[in-house]
Design a protein around this motif. Structure first.
Motif: not given
Length: 128
Positions: A59-63, A100-103, A45-46, A7-10
């Protein structure tokens, strides 16, 4: 974990192509957009954000950490290649987009789990 890194790569590819298309000329092909330093750094980075996404539950920490990862990655790219676009701002932007995408992905998967659990309980005869 592999799914989260994919998901990060895409997401990194799509964000990198978007950013590169802003800075490139009109005659640039999609292959040339894909093979730029910005897109490659967005993919890296992804990957790092995907690894942190797997390790964190918030989610906030991931962002917020994705923003920091983006800034660090783009600044390291600046130190290595000398690519003169503003690395801190661009890294923060890419990190924010990835975070944001991961959240959103985490929120959607959590909502689907809750919905499926509710449907399972309703089939067993429980009501609200």
């Amino acid at each position: 974990m592999i799914r989260k890194i994919i998901i990060g790569i895409l997401s990194g590819v799509l964000i990198g192509l978007f950013i590169t298309s802003i800075f490139s000329s009109k005659e640039t092909t999609i292959l040339e957009l894909f093979l730029t330093k910005i897109t490659a750094t967005s993919i890296i980075t992804g990957v790092f954000c995907g690894i942190f996404y797997h390790l964190s539950k918030s989610k906030l920490k991931v962002f917020l950490v994705s923003i920091v990862i983006g800034m660090i990655t783009f600044y390291v790219k600046y130190l290595i290649t000398g690519h003169h676009f503003d690395p801190i701002t661009m890294g923060a932007f890419v990190g924010a987009m990835l975070g944001g995408t991961f959240a959103v992905v985490r929120k959607i998967t959590h909502s689907l789990k809750v919905y499926n659990r509710l449907q399972r309980h309703r089939k067993k005869g429980f009501t609200n």
